[in-house]
Write a protein that holds these residues in place. Structure first.
Motif, PDB file in Angstrom:
ATOM      1  N   LYS A   1       0.839  -1.186   0.000  1.00 54.04           N
ATOM      2  CA  LYS A   1       0.000   0.000   0.000  1.00 54.04           C
ATOM      3  C   LYS A   1       0.882   1.248   0.000  1.00 54.04           C
ATOM      4  O   LYS A   1       0.577   2.247  -0.647  1.00 54.04           O
ATOM      5  CB  LYS A   1      -0.887   0.006   1.236  1.00 54.04           C
TER       6      LYS A   1
ATOM      7  N   SER B   1      -2.684   9.485   3.955  1.00 59.93           N
ATOM      8  CA  SER B   1      -2.919   8.932   2.620  1.00 59.93           C
ATOM      9  C   SER B   1      -3.949   7.816   2.683  1.00 59.93           C
ATOM     10  O   SER B   1      -4.793   7.687   1.801  1.00 59.93           O
ATOM     11  CB  SER B   1      -1.608   8.441   2.012  1.00 59.93           C
ATOM     12  N   ASN B   2      -3.911   7.009   3.761  1.00 57.62           N
ATOM     13  CA  ASN B   2      -4.916   5.961   3.900  1.00 57.62           C
ATOM     14  C   ASN B   2      -6.308   6.540   4.021  1.00 57.62           C
ATOM     15  O   ASN B   2      -7.261   6.023   3.446  1.00 57.62           O
ATOM     16  CB  ASN B   2      -4.605   5.116   5.141  1.00 57.62           C
TER      17      ASN B   2
ATOM     18  N   ASP C   1      -7.589   7.764   0.714  1.00 57.79           N
ATOM     19  CA  ASP C   1      -7.999   6.619  -0.100  1.00 57.79           C
ATOM     20  C   ASP C   1      -9.396   6.164   0.287  1.00 57.79           C
ATOM     21  O   ASP C   1     -10.264   5.948  -0.565  1.00 57.79           O
ATOM     22  CB  ASP C   1      -7.046   5.446   0.109  1.00 57.79           C
TER      23      ASP C   1
ATOM     24  N   SER D   1     -12.048   8.510  -0.947  1.00 57.50           N
ATOM     25  CA  SER D   1     -12.379   8.402  -2.366  1.00 57.50           C
ATOM     26  C   SER D   1     -13.233   7.173  -2.613  1.00 57.50           C
ATOM     27  O   SER D   1     -14.169   7.208  -3.431  1.00 57.50           O
ATOM     28  CB  SER D   1     -11.112   8.367  -3.208  1.00 57.50           C
ATOM     29  N   GLN D   2     -12.945   6.093  -1.880  1.00 58.87           N
ATOM     30  CA  GLN D   2     -13.758   4.892  -2.056  1.00 58.87           C
ATOM     31  C   GLN D   2     -15.188   5.135  -1.597  1.00 58.87           C
ATOM     32  O   GLN D   2     -16.155   4.716  -2.234  1.00 58.87           O
ATOM     33  CB  GLN D   2     -13.155   3.728  -1.274  1.00 58.87           C
TER      34      GLN D   2
ATOM     35  N   GLU E   1      -6.812  -4.734  -0.212  1.00 63.75           N
ATOM     36  CA  GLU E   1      -6.387  -3.492   0.386  1.00 63.75           C
ATOM     37  C   GLU E   1      -6.171  -3.695   1.870  1.00 63.75           C
ATOM     38  O   GLU E   1      -6.909  -4.414   2.509  1.00 63.75           O
ATOM     39  CB  GLU E   1      -7.485  -2.432   0.187  1.00 63.75           C
TER      40      GLU E   1
END
Lengths: 218, 349
Positions: free
Chosen positions: A163, A185-186, A189, A192-193, B226
């Motif tokens: 990741k 950053s996680n 992410d 956005s999901q 993920e």
């Protein structure tokens, strides 16, 4: 028999690295895959390169090197065995079957992994094959490389590293090892999901399209 | 001819001194030449894989291995492009096999065009406890061979909790020079070289750099699950363990302080005894003069009362370093934890 395989990212990375460092005379590189067997699946964990020369007519590889390094690796990683071999480039020809025969001496069903470093299909396709005999007994015999399913898996720590590298591949700039930046950053992410799911739900609500099953990985 | 001989000696002494100073300057230049370490993702994956493998086999995941790569002098960058694992040196024959293994690997990697120059070693740590005598010794050995060598520390526990943790260290120049001469430091040596636990090790920033093909590969393997490990709420067990480590570190420092106190008291006592004896002698001599006898020689009592040897300060230095690292770690962990708690709170409400 169906073989499912698990592969850790390392082997494919090794292939790429090996391909980049190859002598200019060789069009492709080969190496040994190490791993272990686990109830019908083959788990590929490590790999190392083996020097070899290949021209249109003949192929030669350093078998002694492969054996020697295989022994060394077994000393250090005690429960890994030779499970197959890899090559760069998507072509499988008679030379491949020769090399495959060598690996057949080392393990019962060697696995052949190919990583397409020349982008014949616009992307780096990774395939795994095993070889099965075909033909008529007593008549012309041969072997065929059939593709086998594989999945890519790794432990949690490896997933975290992957990741981390994900952010790297698009920006080309190395992200900081700072904890807070990784957390940030996680979170972005995740955000956005969530936005993606929200959009889809809104579309289903307003336009009355048939809500298709939407598998969101996370 | 005696003058000539003396002049020769002086000239060679002068030459030797200037040679030493240029060597020192050269050494310093080499030491400071590395500003940054670039590691490929391949190496990081190998290290995590090795650590995971050892963890599955036994509960004590201390792994170490050798880093290979090359030095880019123009940019002041050390590139680490390959690595291979070593066995743990628990039995003596492991050390022998390790050495043979290293030589064999070096020879073999040359055949496949992989960089075979050893640029350092990697080691995994458990809650920052890697900073001990063994580690120092290893770093020193590598630095002696190559002034730009580094040690990469990987923290598997922290990575499992969601933050990839890879750091690079080397000995600072004064520490290296001092360790070359004496294997154990004394307080005066530390003061002379202005060496504290903070500038014992120097941390060098680490960057991850991949080739273009590897980037393509990473894009291809995007199908991996993920990892949401980064967003887990902070658990108390990690904090508990860190606090335990901190407490044991403080215990060590406390013991060391007691040792220093004892030592100082002993030195003081010795000096007192020495003074007393000298005084006694003087009084005796005065008495004897009065009686008309020959005075006794004033012996050199210092030979009888040798002061106890100065304490080694290396161990306390290392444990202070460890404690500082623990504090930093706890601070970071708690800082992130509070952030995550706020996030979780906003989700719930």
């Amino acid at each position: 028999k169906q073989w499912y395989q698990r592969r850790v990212v390392i082997s494919a990375g090794n292939v790429v690295d090996n391909f980049e460092r190859r002598e200019d005379s060789n069009k492709r590189v080969i190496g040994t895959l190490l791993g272990r067997y686990d109830k019908g699946t083959v788990i590929i964990s490590e790999s190392f390169a083996v020097p070899h020369q290949e021209t249109d007519e003949e192929v030669s590889m350093d078998m002694e090197y492969a054996n020697r390094i295989g022994e060394l690796q077994k000393k250090v990683n005690t429960n890994l065995y030779t499970v197959g071999w890899y090559s760069s480039g998507i072509v499988i020809n008679e030379h491949s079957s020769l090399i495959h025969a060598f690996y057949k001496c080392q393990c019962p069903t060697p696995v052949h992994l190919t990583v397409d470093t020349q982008f014949k299909e616009q992307k780096m396709k990774i395939n795994t094959h095993i070889s099965l005999p075909i033909g008529v007994k007593g008549g012309s015999e041969g072997c065929i490389f059939t593709p086998v399913q594989y999945t890519v898996q790794g432990s949690e720590a490896e997933q975290v590293s992957l990741k981390f590298f994900n952010g790297l591949k698009l920006n080309k700039k190395s992200p900081n090892f700072n904890d807070r930046e990784q957390l940030l950053s996680n979170c972005t992410d995740m955000l956005s999901q969530l936005n993606l799911v929200l959009d889809h739900v809104k579309k289903v609500g307003t336009v009355h399209i048939r809500s298709s099953y939407f598998f969101l990985s996370a | 001819s005696k003058q000539w001989y003396q002049r020769r000696v002086a000239i060679t002494a002068g030459e030797y001194k200037s040679y030493l100073s240029t060597m020192a300057g050269h050494e310093e230049k080499l030491f400071e030449s590395i500003q940054c370490v670039e590691i490929t993702s391949q190496v990081i994956m190998k290290i995590t894989r090795h650590s995971q493998h050892e963890l599955e086999k036994q509960l004590d995941p201390h792994v170490n291995g050798v880093l290979l790569g090359l030095i880019n002098e123009n940019k002041g960058v050390l590139e680490v492009t390959h690595c291979f694992p070593l066995m743990n040196n628990e039995i003596d024959e492991d050390i022998e096999t390790n050495r043979e293994y290293q030589l064999e690997m070096e020879r073999s990697l040359r055949l496949v065009n992989i960089d075979y120059q050893q640029v350092g070693f990697y080691q995994s740590t458990y809650l920052n406890t890697h900073c001990d005598r063994n580690f120092l010794e290893n770093v020193f050995v590598y630095l002696e061979e190559m002034k730009e060598a580094i040690a990469v520390i990987y923290d598997p526990l922290k990575t499992k909790l969601g933050n990839l943790n890879i750091r690079a260290f080397k000995l600072s120049l004064p520490a290296f020079r001092l360790y070359r001469e004496e294997k154990d430091f004394t307080a005066t040596m530390l003061k002379d070289n202005s060496l504290t636990f903070e500038n014992l090790f120097k941390e060098i920033p680490v960057m991850v750099k991949n080739s273009a093909l590897t980037n393509v590969l990473l894009c291809e393997i995007d199908r991996i699950q993920e990892s949401t490990a980064c967003l887990t709420l902070p658990t108390s067990s990690y904090l508990e363990k860190s606090m335990q480590m901190l407490l044991s570190g403080l215990d060590e420092v406390n013991q060391d302080l007691q040792k220093i106190n004892l030592h100082q008291r002993n030195v003081y006592k010795q000096q007192q005894q020495l003074l007393q004896n000298v005084q006694k002698r003087k009084i005796e001599n005065a008495q004897r003069e009065k009686d008309g006898l020959n005075p006794l020689p004033e012996e050199d009592f210092s030979k009888q009362f040798k002061p106890p040897p100065p304490l080694g300060r290396l161990e306390p230095l290392l444990s202070s370093n460890r404690i500082a690292a623990h504090c930093e770690m706890i601070e970071e962990h708690v800082r992130n934890g509070i952030g995550k708690l706020y996030l979780a709170d906003s989700f719930m409400s």
